[in-house]
Design an enzyme around this catalytic site. Structure first.
Site, PDB file in Angstrom:
ATOM      1  N   ASP A 431       0.767  -1.306  -0.038  1.00  0.00           N
ATOM      2  CA  ASP A 431      -0.028   0.027  -0.200  1.00  0.00           C
ATOM      3  C   ASP A 431       0.664   1.441   0.042  1.00  0.00           C
ATOM      4  OD1 ASP A 431      -2.446   1.539   0.081  1.00  0.00           O
ATOM      5  OD2 ASP A 431      -3.209   0.030   1.503  1.00  0.00           O
ATOM      6  N   ASP A 490     -10.908   1.613  -3.364  1.00  0.00           N
ATOM      7  CA  ASP A 490     -11.324   1.380  -2.302  1.00  0.00           C
ATOM      8  C   ASP A 490     -12.766   1.357  -2.152  1.00  0.00           C
ATOM      9  OD1 ASP A 490      -9.023   0.958  -0.835  1.00  0.00           O
ATOM     10  OD2 ASP A 490      -8.848   2.696   0.381  1.00  0.00           O
TER      11      ASP A 490
END
Ligand code: GLA
Length: 680
Positions: A431, A490
């Site tokens: 990430d 997301d």
């Protein structure tokens, strides 16, 4: 003047770059449809685009090269240095400006898929420092390219398309975010009037780079228009000492004579031909993030793993929250040691349990980041990527580490490698949750991160890595040289995902796009949707789920969907994607057709209501399905969904009838979807 036109083309792919090289630096006459043999040997020079357009070449637009040596030699006059090296498909050109002390090497290649790849390298061959401001790659586009299309976006809504006319002036899309960006366009396209999914001629560019970058389309009254891009450098970022060389990222140029589907087709072929492209079946994923967030509990996670295994999951990914001090997003980043309070026996019991169920184990990292509240930051506050003595503003309570510092690189490599080998980790979700602010050099940082990924991959050849960046903020062909899929967004809201995946899919084939079935009420948008719609949406990617499925009351349906994905993933992950141009924008329809045209899956999602029809009770509408073999006849059936029962008339349809008349069927209720299978 001796006229020497030369074409670069790969066999049978229909794209050429026509060059005019009369002894000087080559100029590019044409990029696009292959004109075949017999391009007349006439002087195209004034209407051609210099390989390196700068003022000396008569180009008044954004220059290919900008820089200076102590405030002098800002304008280069490059002359050919040696012969242009030509093969049928590629060209290497070396040029120098001896007075300015600059040498440039350019490589242009038409790949077997018909994509033009270009990169330049610039070497300081003079005394002292050459400061480089820009080094851009361009190809010419003709007058007929009058419309443009690019994408923007934000967290949880990446890749929103925007359309406009391509008139005079420069249309520039820049990222100064230190990462690719949620708003990165992926492709900047220009095309003929009204170009669409299936029609029109289109020229697109993609910069394969994960740091600051730009895509440009520029039209001047006195020159052929140019499409291009490169890295975006900040003042003083690249200062070349004598003998030092700067390399641009690879810039990809894609042409299509068949609308956006032609762009998709070429990009997918190029991407799929890469040696590193994942070739094993893409495993069904369960990611724990939206299931448990930071609430890590061995028993709960084991129960989740049990349920996952039962529905057919093949890869279990433990997301954020497993390392020291990480009870929420305010602390712990950088402390890549398993948290002893939450995991008194380490992660081994969970990993063993997951492996014992026959699933792979994946683990989340955010290597480039550090929370001020961490042992790492307390021990090494100077490891932050920042101007000396000036910390940038925090974002999500975190700073960025300077990975180009050897001690930072070694620390990260050491921690990740130790965990991967000791725990037998199969997969990393990598990430990068913030923009990079006020860095010393994003250029160095980006190269260092690529090197870190490359080193890990070399050490653990079986390890797969996902590129995530608060969802889809690091999606580009630079990071994908070292990673195996991207986290597309997301948001798991299927209505928004229909669009996000469709537009991310302009660059990336489905097998690289993470697509998960989320909870009934999407956490990000609050929208409540049916499991059918969530499943249909996640089917056309690298599929998985991200929810507490132990609480799902429709596990049978989820299991059925997993089985469908396993049965159809080879088709979905190797076929051509086709997108019909719908007259009514209330639905999203797309399909995957096998390369031999005998087998296809189409998704039809009714994303909003429409005045065009009364759902269920109204007259059937006709769904036109393009991209099939017109001469084959197909058996057509619904293989998944919709929520209610739906019967298609029993008949075989030719590909021609399907693409012209269309398949008669009832319009679905809003927020419902189905998958059609066609077999010849
Ligand atoms: C980012 C990612 C999410 C999740 C969280 C964890 O937002 O995009 O998928 O991993 O970080 O903090």
């Amino acid at each position: 003047m001796v006229q020497q036109n030369h074409t670069l083309r790969a066999d049978g792919v229909g794209v050429t770059v026509v060059l005019d090289k009369d002894g000087g630096l080559p100029r590019m006459v044409h990029w696009g449809t292959d004109p075949g043999v017999g391009v007349p040997d006439v002087a195209y020079r004034s209407s051609a685009l210099p390989l390196l357009p700068v003022q000396h070449e008569g180009w008044a637009g954004r220059p290919a090269i900008a820089g200076d040596r102590d405030g002098r030699w800002q304008h280069l006059r490059l002359r050919l240095d040696g012969e242009v090296e030509l093969t049928g498909t590629s060209m290497v050109v070396r040029a120098r400006d001896d007075e300015a002390g600059v040498a440039v090497e350019s490589i242009v290649e038409v790949t077997p898929q018909g994509v033009v790849k270009m990169r330049h390298s610039l070497t300081n061959v003079g005394p002292g420092v050459w400061s480089l401001a820009n080094l851009r790659c361009f190809l010419p586009v003709p007058d007929e390219a009058v419309e443009k299309l690019d994408m923007t976006g934000r967290w949880a809504l990446e890749r929103a398309p925007q359309r406009g006319s391509f008139g005079f002036g420069a249309h520039v899309r820049e990222s100064r975010r230190g990462r690719t960006g949620h708003d990165a366009t992926l492709l900047l396209s220009v095309g003929t009037q009204g170009f669409a999914n299936r029609t029109g001629e289109i020229w697109s560019v993609h910069v394969g780079w994960s740091g600051n970058h730009e895509h440009t389309a520029e039209r001047l009254p006195d020159a052929i228009a140019a499409l291009g891009g490169g890295e975006l450098l900040e003042p003083g970022e690249v200062r070349l000492a004598e003998g030092e060389t700067y390399h641009t990222p690879t810039v990809y140029f894609v042409h299509s004579g068949q609308g956006l589907d032609g762009i998709r087709d070429r990009m997918y072929r190029l991407i799929r031909a890469r040696e590193s492209h994942p070739r094993t079946p893409r495993p069904v994923v369960l990611n724990t993030w939206e299931a448990v967030y930071f609430d890590h509990n061995l028993d709960k996670l084991k129960e989740l793993a049990d349920t996952a295994a039962r529905v057919g999951v093949e890869r279990f990914v433990l997301d954020d929250g497993w390392f020291r001090h990480r009870r929420d997003d305010r602390a712990g980043l950088g402390d890549w040691f398993v948290d002893e309070t939450v995991w008194p026996n380490g992660l081994e019991p969970l990993v063993k349990h997951v492996h014992g169920l026959g699933m792979q184990f994946g683990l989340w990292f955010e290597p480039e980041m550090v929370n001020p509240d961490s042992d790492l930051f307390r021990g090494h506050p100077d490891w932050v990527l920042a101007m000396p003595g000036r910390l940038p503003a925090e974002s999500r309570n975190q700073h960025v580490l300077d990975v180009s510092r050897p001690e930072v690189f070694d620390y990260l490599l050491g921690r990740i490698a130790e965990l991967v080998s000791r725990l037998d980790i199969d997969y990393i979700k990598w990430d990068h949750n913030r923009d990079v602010h006020e860095p010393t050099s994003v250029h160095r940082q980006t190269l260092a991160v690529y090197e870190l990924l490359r080193t890990l991959k070399a050490r653990f050849p079986e390890l797969e890595i996902e590129s995530c960046s608060s969802g889809g903020a690091r999606i580009d062909l630079g990071i994908l040289q070292h990673t195996d899929r991207v986290w597309t967004s997301d948001t798991n809201d299927p209505i928004d995902r229909q669009q996000i995946q469709l537009w991310t899919g302009l660059l990336l084939p489905p097998e690289l796009m993470g697509a998960h079935v989320g909870p009934k009420r999407t956490h990000v948008t609050g929208r409540v949707t049916d499991l059918h719609l969530r499943c249909v949406t996640a089917l056309f990617g690298h599929a998985g789920m991200e929810a507490d499925i132990t609480a799902f009351d429709e596990l049978d349906l989820l299991t059925e969907w997993v089985a469908l994905y396993k049965a159809k993933r080879e088709l979905i992950h190797t076929g051509r994607v086709v997108v019909p141009d719908l007259a009514d924008p209330s639905a999203v329809v797309h399909g995957v057709v096998s390369q031999d045209g005998t087998h296809a899956l189409f998704s039809y999602a009714q994303t909003t209501s429409t005045p065009a029809n009364i759902p269920r009770y109204g007259a059937p509408f006709r769904l036109r399905l393009p991209g099939l073999n017109p001469d084959l006849s197909y058996e057509t059936r619904v293989v998944f969904g919709p929520h209610g029962k739906l019967d298609l008339p029993e008949a075989r349809w030719t590909g021609r009838a399907l693409s012209t008349i269309g398949l008669p069927m009832p319009r679905l209720n809003p927020a419902d979807a189905l998958v059609l299978e066609l077999v010849a």
